[in-house]
Motif scaffolding. Structure first.
Motif, PDB file in Angstrom:
ATOM      1  N   VAL A 163       0.810  -1.221   0.000  1.00 16.43           N
ATOM      2  CA  VAL A 163       0.000   0.000   0.000  1.00 16.43           C
ATOM      3  C   VAL A 163       0.844   1.272   0.000  1.00 16.43           C
ATOM      4  O   VAL A 163       0.304   2.358  -0.107  1.00 16.43           O
ATOM      5  CB  VAL A 163      -1.010   0.019   1.176  1.00 16.43           C
ATOM      6  N   SER A 164       2.167   1.125   0.090  1.00 19.28           N
ATOM      7  CA  SER A 164       3.016   2.318   0.012  1.00 19.28           C
ATOM      8  C   SER A 164       3.316   2.684  -1.438  1.00 19.28           C
ATOM      9  O   SER A 164       3.482   3.856  -1.760  1.00 19.28           O
ATOM     10  CB  SER A 164       4.310   2.126   0.804  1.00 19.28           C
ATOM     11  N   GLU A 165       3.391   1.682  -2.308  1.00 16.00           N
ATOM     12  CA  GLU A 165       3.569   1.904  -3.750  1.00 16.00           C
ATOM     13  C   GLU A 165       2.545   1.038  -4.466  1.00 16.00           C
ATOM     14  O   GLU A 165       2.757  -0.146  -4.685  1.00 16.00           O
ATOM     15  CB  GLU A 165       4.986   1.526  -4.171  1.00 16.00           C
ATOM     16  N   ILE A 166       1.440   1.635  -4.819  1.00 18.35           N
ATOM     17  CA  ILE A 166       0.314   0.890  -5.393  1.00 18.35           C
ATOM     18  C   ILE A 166       0.611   0.461  -6.822  1.00 18.35           C
ATOM     19  O   ILE A 166       0.955   1.279  -7.670  1.00 18.35           O
ATOM     20  CB  ILE A 166      -0.977   1.746  -5.365  1.00 18.35           C
ATOM     21  N   ASP A 167       0.476  -0.822  -7.068  1.00 21.65           N
ATOM     22  CA  ASP A 167       0.622  -1.396  -8.404  1.00 21.65           C
ATOM     23  C   ASP A 167      -0.310  -2.602  -8.470  1.00 21.65           C
ATOM     24  O   ASP A 167      -0.066  -3.618  -7.817  1.00 21.65           O
ATOM     25  CB  ASP A 167       2.066  -1.829  -8.647  1.00 21.65           C
ATOM     26  N   PRO A 168      -1.390  -2.534  -9.256  1.00 23.01           N
ATOM     27  CA  PRO A 168      -2.332  -3.641  -9.302  1.00 23.01           C
ATOM     28  C   PRO A 168      -1.841  -4.867 -10.083  1.00 23.01           C
ATOM     29  O   PRO A 168      -2.437  -5.934  -9.985  1.00 23.01           O
ATOM     30  CB  PRO A 168      -3.572  -3.030  -9.968  1.00 23.01           C
ATOM     31  N   SER A 169      -0.739  -4.741 -10.830  1.00 23.77           N
ATOM     32  CA  SER A 169      -0.274  -5.865 -11.648  1.00 23.77           C
ATOM     33  C   SER A 169       0.061  -7.114 -10.833  1.00 23.77           C
ATOM     34  O   SER A 169      -0.384  -8.210 -11.184  1.00 23.77           O
ATOM     35  CB  SER A 169       0.936  -5.459 -12.490  1.00 23.77           C
ATOM     36  N   LEU A 195      -1.095  -7.958  -7.952  1.00 27.19           N
ATOM     37  CA  LEU A 195      -2.364  -8.441  -7.411  1.00 27.19           C
ATOM     38  C   LEU A 195      -3.128  -9.216  -8.481  1.00 27.19           C
ATOM     39  O   LEU A 195      -3.677 -10.290  -8.193  1.00 27.19           O
ATOM     40  CB  LEU A 195      -3.207  -7.283  -6.888  1.00 27.19           C
ATOM     41  N   ALA A 196      -3.147  -8.714  -9.701  1.00 29.84           N
ATOM     42  CA  ALA A 196      -3.840  -9.416 -10.782  1.00 29.84           C
ATOM     43  C   ALA A 196      -3.272 -10.820 -10.950  1.00 29.84           C
ATOM     44  O   ALA A 196      -4.024 -11.789 -11.139  1.00 29.84           O
ATOM     45  CB  ALA A 196      -3.724  -8.629 -12.084  1.00 29.84           C
ATOM     46  N   GLY A 197      -1.954 -10.946 -10.850  1.00 27.87           N
ATOM     47  CA  GLY A 197      -1.331 -12.268 -10.955  1.00 27.87           C
ATOM     48  C   GLY A 197      -1.776 -13.211  -9.854  1.00 27.87           C
ATOM     49  O   GLY A 197      -2.054 -14.391 -10.103  1.00 27.87           O
ATOM     50  N   TRP A 198      -1.840 -12.700  -8.620  1.00 29.25           N
ATOM     51  CA  TRP A 198      -2.289 -13.551  -7.508  1.00 29.25           C
ATOM     52  C   TRP A 198      -3.757 -13.939  -7.676  1.00 29.25           C
ATOM     53  O   TRP A 198      -4.137 -15.082  -7.416  1.00 29.25           O
ATOM     54  CB  TRP A 198      -2.075 -12.847  -6.167  1.00 29.25           C
ATOM     55  N   LEU A 199      -4.559 -13.000  -8.126  1.00 30.48           N
ATOM     56  CA  LEU A 199      -5.978 -13.310  -8.334  1.00 30.48           C
ATOM     57  C   LEU A 199      -6.148 -14.328  -9.452  1.00 30.48           C
ATOM     58  O   LEU A 199      -7.023 -15.199  -9.388  1.00 30.48           O
ATOM     59  CB  LEU A 199      -6.771 -12.035  -8.612  1.00 30.48           C
ATOM     60  N   ASP A 200      -5.297 -14.245 -10.483  1.00 30.91           N
ATOM     61  CA  ASP A 200      -5.322 -15.241 -11.570  1.00 30.91           C
ATOM     62  C   ASP A 200      -5.015 -16.635 -11.034  1.00 30.91           C
ATOM     63  O   ASP A 200      -5.455 -17.629 -11.611  1.00 30.91           O
ATOM     64  CB  ASP A 200      -4.300 -14.885 -12.659  1.00 30.91           C
ATOM     65  N   ARG A 201      -4.250 -16.720  -9.966  1.00 31.52           N
ATOM     66  CA  ARG A 201      -3.899 -18.013  -9.369  1.00 31.52           C
ATOM     67  C   ARG A 201      -5.006 -18.553  -8.463  1.00 31.52           C
ATOM     68  O   ARG A 201      -4.845 -19.630  -7.886  1.00 31.52           O
ATOM     69  CB  ARG A 201      -2.604 -17.899  -8.582  1.00 31.52           C
ATOM     70  N   GLY A 202      -6.074 -17.798  -8.279  1.00 32.68           N
ATOM     71  CA  GLY A 202      -7.214 -18.302  -7.533  1.00 32.68           C
ATOM     72  C   GLY A 202      -7.400 -17.772  -6.129  1.00 32.68           C
ATOM     73  O   GLY A 202      -8.196 -18.317  -5.362  1.00 32.68           O
ATOM     74  N   PHE A 203      -6.692 -16.717  -5.769  1.00 32.41           N
ATOM     75  CA  PHE A 203      -6.905 -16.148  -4.441  1.00 32.41           C
ATOM     76  C   PHE A 203      -8.329 -15.612  -4.325  1.00 32.41           C
ATOM     77  O   PHE A 203      -8.917 -15.150  -5.298  1.00 32.41           O
ATOM     78  CB  PHE A 203      -5.871 -15.058  -4.152  1.00 32.41           C
ATOM     79  N   ALA A 204      -8.877 -15.683  -3.112  1.00 35.74           N
ATOM     80  CA  ALA A 204     -10.287 -15.353  -2.879  1.00 35.74           C
ATOM     81  C   ALA A 204     -10.602 -13.886  -3.080  1.00 35.74           C
ATOM     82  O   ALA A 204     -11.716 -13.518  -3.444  1.00 35.74           O
ATOM     83  CB  ALA A 204     -10.679 -15.757  -1.455  1.00 35.74           C
ATOM     84  N   GLY A 205      -9.651 -13.025  -2.845  1.00 34.05           N
ATOM     85  CA  GLY A 205      -9.832 -11.586  -2.930  1.00 34.05           C
ATOM     86  C   GLY A 205      -8.593 -10.931  -2.365  1.00 34.05           C
ATOM     87  O   GLY A 205      -7.529 -11.547  -2.297  1.00 34.05           O
ATOM     88  N   LEU A 206      -8.728  -9.692  -1.921  1.00 32.92           N
ATOM     89  CA  LEU A 206      -7.604  -8.926  -1.398  1.00 32.92           C
ATOM     90  C   LEU A 206      -7.841  -8.588   0.060  1.00 32.92           C
ATOM     91  O   LEU A 206      -8.959  -8.228   0.443  1.00 32.92           O
ATOM     92  CB  LEU A 206      -7.451  -7.625  -2.193  1.00 32.92           C
ATOM     93  N   GLN A 207      -6.803  -8.675   0.879  1.00 34.61           N
ATOM     94  CA  GLN A 207      -6.883  -8.187   2.252  1.00 34.61           C
ATOM     95  C   GLN A 207      -5.997  -6.958   2.378  1.00 34.61           C
ATOM     96  O   GLN A 207      -4.894  -6.919   1.843  1.00 34.61           O
ATOM     97  CB  GLN A 207      -6.504  -9.286   3.246  1.00 34.61           C
ATOM     98  N   LEU A 208      -6.544  -5.933   3.025  1.00 34.19           N
ATOM     99  CA  LEU A 208      -5.810  -4.690   3.264  1.00 34.19           C
ATOM    100  C   LEU A 208      -5.966  -4.285   4.722  1.00 34.19           C
ATOM    101  O   LEU A 208      -6.999  -4.531   5.340  1.00 34.19           O
ATOM    102  CB  LEU A 208      -6.355  -3.555   2.388  1.00 34.19           C
ATOM    103  N   PRO A 209      -4.952  -3.604   5.258  1.00 31.09           N
ATOM    104  CA  PRO A 209      -5.077  -3.106   6.623  1.00 31.09           C
ATOM    105  C   PRO A 209      -6.035  -1.916   6.674  1.00 31.09           C
ATOM    106  O   PRO A 209      -6.073  -1.096   5.754  1.00 31.09           O
ATOM    107  CB  PRO A 209      -3.650  -2.695   6.985  1.00 31.09           C
ATOM    108  N   ALA A 210      -6.781  -1.838   7.746  1.00 32.53           N
ATOM    109  CA  ALA A 210      -7.761  -0.761   7.902  1.00 32.53           C
ATOM    110  C   ALA A 210      -7.123   0.615   7.798  1.00 32.53           C
ATOM    111  O   ALA A 210      -7.725   1.537   7.237  1.00 32.53           O
ATOM    112  CB  ALA A 210      -8.478  -0.906   9.242  1.00 32.53           C
ATOM    113  N   ASP A 211      -5.894   0.760   8.296  1.00 34.48           N
ATOM    114  CA  ASP A 211      -5.282   2.082   8.280  1.00 34.48           C
ATOM    115  C   ASP A 211      -4.934   2.562   6.870  1.00 34.48           C
ATOM    116  O   ASP A 211      -4.578   3.722   6.682  1.00 34.48           O
ATOM    117  CB  ASP A 211      -4.088   2.175   9.224  1.00 34.48           C
ATOM    118  N   ALA A 212      -5.081   1.711   5.865  1.00 36.93           N
ATOM    119  CA  ALA A 212      -4.902   2.139   4.475  1.00 36.93           C
ATOM    120  C   ALA A 212      -6.180   2.739   3.894  1.00 36.93           C
ATOM    121  O   ALA A 212      -6.143   3.362   2.833  1.00 36.93           O
ATOM    122  CB  ALA A 212      -4.457   0.963   3.606  1.00 36.93           C
TER     123      ALA A 212
END
Length: 196
Positions: free
Chosen positions: A8-14, A16-33
């Protein structure tokens, strides 16, 4: 499955897209972001990717500042404060940007939904239930879950745990089979897969 994470300090969705392509359920982020409009602006590329793929976001406490207090202090003060703020931030800043994003808040969003009457008294709306904003039970038991159900209804409550600190708790005989099924099966399925 597992939840993906993202920097979350340097946002790059690329990545994340790769992990989601591998079947991850979604994204987890800390509340303070995601505590304010700037957080939603910064994280927008990640959240837009989730929304486009119809995948959920899981919001959990971020880093707790150091404290001289007892060992339980972070779990009961800064974590709760973060989750409380994150719950209201999605309403104030997140929904306008991401109207179809399913979001799950750990630890019943710090019990923020119990402040609905206070929100209404301050002009923040009356009784609207966001069916795409879910609350995970963490180490809360029947009293806190019951109060949250009274505030929002049962359709957004999902069973969770605070493992390794605490196992999932039962909800007691007063809830009944239908409520247990909603909390443990139907609602989690809707969170993860979208509308039934």
């Amino acid at each position: 499955g597992a939840w993906a994470s993202a920097c979350v300090s340097e946002i790059d969705p690329s990545p994340l897209a790769g992990w989601l392509d591998r079947g991850f359920a979604g994204l987890q982020l800390p509340a303070d972001a995601l505590l304010d409009a700037a957080g939603y602006e910064r994280c927008a590329p990640l959240l837009s990717l989730l929304e486009a793929r119809d995948l959920p976001l899981f919001v959990h406490p971020g880093i707790a500042p150091g404290s001289d207090g007892p060992s339980w202090w972070p779990a009961l003060v800064p974590y709760v404060q973060q989750m409380h703020a994150a719950w209201f931030a999605v309403r104030a800043f997140g929904r306008a940007r991401h109207p179809r994003l399913r979001v799950c808040f750990a630890l019943l969003a710090g019990l923020a939904p119990l402040h609905g009457e206070r929100l209404a008294a301050r002009g923040g709306g009356r009784g609207e239930v966001d069916r795409d904003a879910f609350l995970e039970t963490s180490s809360y038991g029947p009293r806190a879950v019951d109060a949250t159900i009274r505030a929002l209804g049962i359709d957004t409550i999902v069973c969770g745990s605070d493992r390794p600190y605490a196992p999932p708790l039962g909800f007691g005989p007063d809830f009944g089979e239908a409520a247990e099924h909603a909390i443990r099966v139907s609602n989690p399925e809707r969170l993860l897969m979208g509308e039934e």
